[in-house]
Structure formats: structure tokens, C-alpha cells
Write a protein that holds these residues in place. Structure first.
Motif, PDB file in Angstrom:
ATOM      1  N   GLN A  86       0.837  -1.204   0.000  1.00 58.26           N
ATOM      2  CA  GLN A  86       0.000   0.000   0.000  1.00 58.26           C
ATOM      3  C   GLN A  86       0.872   1.254   0.000  1.00 58.26           C
ATOM      4  O   GLN A  86       0.602   2.215  -0.737  1.00 58.26           O
ATOM      5  CB  GLN A  86      -0.910  -0.006   1.227  1.00 58.26           C
ATOM      6  N   LYS A  87       1.919   1.228   0.807  1.00 61.45           N
ATOM      7  CA  LYS A  87       2.843   2.366   0.859  1.00 61.45           C
ATOM      8  C   LYS A  87       3.459   2.625  -0.508  1.00 61.45           C
ATOM      9  O   LYS A  87       3.561   3.775  -0.957  1.00 61.45           O
ATOM     10  CB  LYS A  87       3.951   2.107   1.891  1.00 61.45           C
ATOM     11  N   HIS A  88       3.842   1.564  -1.196  1.00 56.22           N
ATOM     12  CA  HIS A  88       4.469   1.726  -2.507  1.00 56.22           C
ATOM     13  C   HIS A  88       3.523   2.379  -3.504  1.00 56.22           C
ATOM     14  O   HIS A  88       3.943   3.202  -4.325  1.00 56.22           O
ATOM     15  CB  HIS A  88       4.943   0.376  -3.034  1.00 56.22           C
ATOM     16  N   VAL A  89       2.245   2.029  -3.438  1.00 57.44           N
ATOM     17  CA  VAL A  89       1.280   2.643  -4.358  1.00 57.44           C
ATOM     18  C   VAL A  89       1.147   4.133  -4.063  1.00 57.44           C
ATOM     19  O   VAL A  89       1.103   4.965  -4.979  1.00 57.44           O
ATOM     20  CB  VAL A  89      -0.088   1.939  -4.274  1.00 57.44           C
ATOM     21  N   ARG A  90       1.097   4.486  -2.785  1.00 62.45           N
ATOM     22  CA  ARG A  90       1.020   5.917  -2.434  1.00 62.45           C
ATOM     23  C   ARG A  90       2.235   6.674  -2.961  1.00 62.45           C
ATOM     24  O   ARG A  90       2.114   7.796  -3.470  1.00 62.45           O
ATOM     25  CB  ARG A  90       0.906   6.078  -0.911  1.00 62.45           C
ATOM     26  N   GLU A  91       3.408   6.073  -2.840  1.00 62.32           N
ATOM     27  CA  GLU A  91       4.625   6.728  -3.315  1.00 62.32           C
ATOM     28  C   GLU A  91       4.585   6.928  -4.837  1.00 62.32           C
ATOM     29  O   GLU A  91       5.020   7.972  -5.352  1.00 62.32           O
ATOM     30  CB  GLU A  91       5.851   5.890  -2.937  1.00 62.32           C
ATOM     31  N   LEU A  92       4.049   5.953  -5.554  1.00 59.30           N
ATOM     32  CA  LEU A  92       3.976   6.073  -7.011  1.00 59.30           C
ATOM     33  C   LEU A  92       2.964   7.125  -7.439  1.00 59.30           C
ATOM     34  O   LEU A  92       3.181   7.838  -8.427  1.00 59.30           O
ATOM     35  CB  LEU A  92       3.627   4.721  -7.632  1.00 59.30           C
ATOM     36  N   ILE A  93       1.878   7.240  -6.707  1.00 55.98           N
ATOM     37  CA  ILE A  93       0.916   8.314  -6.984  1.00 55.98           C
ATOM     38  C   ILE A  93       1.603   9.673  -6.841  1.00 55.98           C
ATOM     39  O   ILE A  93       1.432  10.570  -7.677  1.00 55.98           O
ATOM     40  CB  ILE A  93      -0.298   8.205  -6.056  1.00 55.98           C
ATOM     41  N   ALA A  94       2.408   9.816  -5.792  1.00 54.25           N
ATOM     42  CA  ALA A  94       3.134  11.074  -5.582  1.00 54.25           C
ATOM     43  C   ALA A  94       4.124  11.336  -6.714  1.00 54.25           C
ATOM     44  O   ALA A  94       4.313  12.485  -7.136  1.00 54.25           O
ATOM     45  CB  ALA A  94       3.861  11.034  -4.235  1.00 54.25           C
ATOM     46  N   CYS A  95       4.750  10.279  -7.234  1.00 53.54           N
ATOM     47  CA  CYS A  95       5.658  10.441  -8.377  1.00 53.54           C
ATOM     48  C   CYS A  95       4.916  10.991  -9.588  1.00 53.54           C
ATOM     49  O   CYS A  95       5.392  11.896 -10.277  1.00 53.54           O
ATOM     50  CB  CYS A  95       6.307   9.103  -8.731  1.00 53.54           C
ATOM     51  N   ARG A  96       3.746  10.453  -9.850  1.00 54.76           N
ATOM     52  CA  ARG A  96       2.950  10.936 -10.981  1.00 54.76           C
ATOM     53  C   ARG A  96       2.560  12.395 -10.777  1.00 54.76           C
ATOM     54  O   ARG A  96       2.625  13.207 -11.707  1.00 54.76           O
ATOM     55  CB  ARG A  96       1.689  10.082 -11.150  1.00 54.76           C
TER      56      ARG A  96
END
Length: 234
Positions: A158-168
Motif C-alpha cells: 500500500q505504501k508503494h502505491v502511495r509513493e507512485l501516486i506522488a511520483c505521478r
């Protein structure tokens, strides 16, 4: 990738303490390291035929590592989750995944984000936005051919998905590469029934432009490689 040493067959007795498994080899009991923190549903049935590697590192407490399971249906599963990153690195370096072609620099394990994460791969090229790729190993098969990730609640995923959203949101490319390490899987979806929070985050991520790709591995006791894309659906 080819296995560095020939894998040896054994019969699984049971997995325990998350990281250990007992097997029988020619009538003798042997304890293996189990490099998988998940539930391993369908991958660790007692009396399953499994394959293990052997390290020549004298400092290791357990010299043998559980690598593969062969199911009753004849499918191979790679239970060593570290192999997913090795397969992804090989495919990225070889330009085998068209969506990630054209990047001249591939950096593994780069620190990023506000939650203290490390991205599996950071791709860079002068004329393209940097691309952040998170790699996930898919081994859970349910029904005839449907693969799911994760196989249990995963706060880390879940943390990794949040981080990728922030990258986008910061203007970078971001992607999740689901390495399908079960030869019986023909399509991949988030496991809404096991981790609804992850599935909801993934839907948000896709809406934000995070790319989700699933690639299946060809697997045998000799080696493995990513060979073809599979459908991914939310």
C-alpha cells in the motif's frame, strides 16, 4: 536468468516460522530457507514437489534455498520473491518490455518518496521523464487462470502505491510491473477480497496515470525469463 547451480528436487513436509521449510530428499529430512514472507497460498501444500538451490557460502546457517514448487496440475511456481527483481532487471536491460524501451540508465534500489521507500528501478533518459518502477511477484492463482496480488494484507505494498501516486503528481512516469511467477496464471487483478485497501489505492493510482503491466515468466528448474504480457484488469 539461469540458476547458478542445478536445482535439486525434494518433497515438502511443511513450511514454518515463515522463513523455514522441512523437506525430504532421498529419505532424509533437510531444512531449507524459505525466501517468501507471504501466505504462499497454493504454493506450499504438504507433499508438493519442490526444487531448491544450494549456496557455497559457508557463513549461511541454512545452505539450501527453496526456489520452485511444481503443482499437481503441472504448473511451476517460483516462490523466491527476490527472483522477480532479477527477472525484471534482465528484461529491462535487454529492452524486452516495449513500454520501458529507450531508457539508457537503469538504477536499482534508489531511495525516493516521503515514506522512506526504495524504488525497485529508476529509469532515466535525457529526453524522457524519469520512470519509477515497482516490481511485484504474483503467485496466487484462484479459479481456472486468475492471478491476484497481494496474497494477504500488505501495508508495505500500500505504501508503494502511495509513493507512485506522488511520483505521478510530481510529473514523473510511474509503473508497477507484476511479474507473474506461476505458469498457470493467464490474467492478473488486485486482490480486492484479500486487501481491499490495496485495491482501492491501486484504482486511485491508475486514475492518476500509474501504469500497471503484467508479464508472465517461463519457469523450469534450469532457469526463468519474462516472456509475454498478460491482461491486467482492476
Amino acid at each position: 536468468m539461469q540458476f547458478s547451480s542445478s536445482l535439486q528436487p525434494a518433497r515438502l513436509i511443511h513450511r514454518y516460522k515463515r522463513f523455514l521449510a522441512d523437506v525430504t530428499v532421498q529419505g532424509n529430512t533437510l531444512t531449507l530457507h524459505c525466501p517468501n514472507t507471504g501466505k504462499m497460498t497454493g504454493c506450499a501444500e504438504p507433499d508438493s514437489l519442490i526444487y531448491f538451490s544450494t549456496s557455497n557460502n559457508a557463513k549461511r546457517k541454512y545452505a539450501h534455498t527453496w526456489e520452485l514448487t511444481k503443482t499437481a496440475a503441472g504448473d511451476f511456481i517460483c516462490v523466491n520473491t527476490a527472483r522477480a527483481n532479477e527477472l525484471a532487471a534482465e528484461a529491462l536491460a535487454g529492452g524486452d518490455i516495449p513500454e520501458f524501451a529507450g531508457y539508457h540508465q537503469i538504477q536499482p534500489e534508489v531511495r525516493y518518496g516521503q515514506e522512506g521507500s526504495r524504488i525497485d528501478f529508476l529509469l532515466s533518459a535525457g529526453s524522457k521523464p524519469d520512470c519509477y518502477i515497482e516490481v511485484k511477484s504474483v503467485t496466487l492463482l484462484e479459479g481456472q487462470d486468475r492471478g491476484y496480488f497481494p496474497d494477504t494484507v500488505s501495508v508495505r505494498a500500500q505504501k508503494h502505491v502511495r509513493e507512485l501516486i506522488a511520483c505521478r503528481q510530481a510529473g514523473y512516469r510511474a509503473a508497477i510491473l507484476f511479474c507473474v511467477l506461476h505458469t498457470g496464471i493467464e490474467r492478473v487483478s488486485p486482490a480486492t477480497h484479500l486487501d481491499p485497501d490495496y485495491a482501492a489505492l491501486l484504482s486511485r493510482a491508475v486514475a492518476a496515470g500509474v501504469e500497471c503491466l503484467a508479464w508472465q515468466a517461463e519457469i523450469s528448474p534450469r532457469g526463468m525469463r519474462l516472456v509475454r504480457p498478460l491482461p491486467f484488469t482492476l
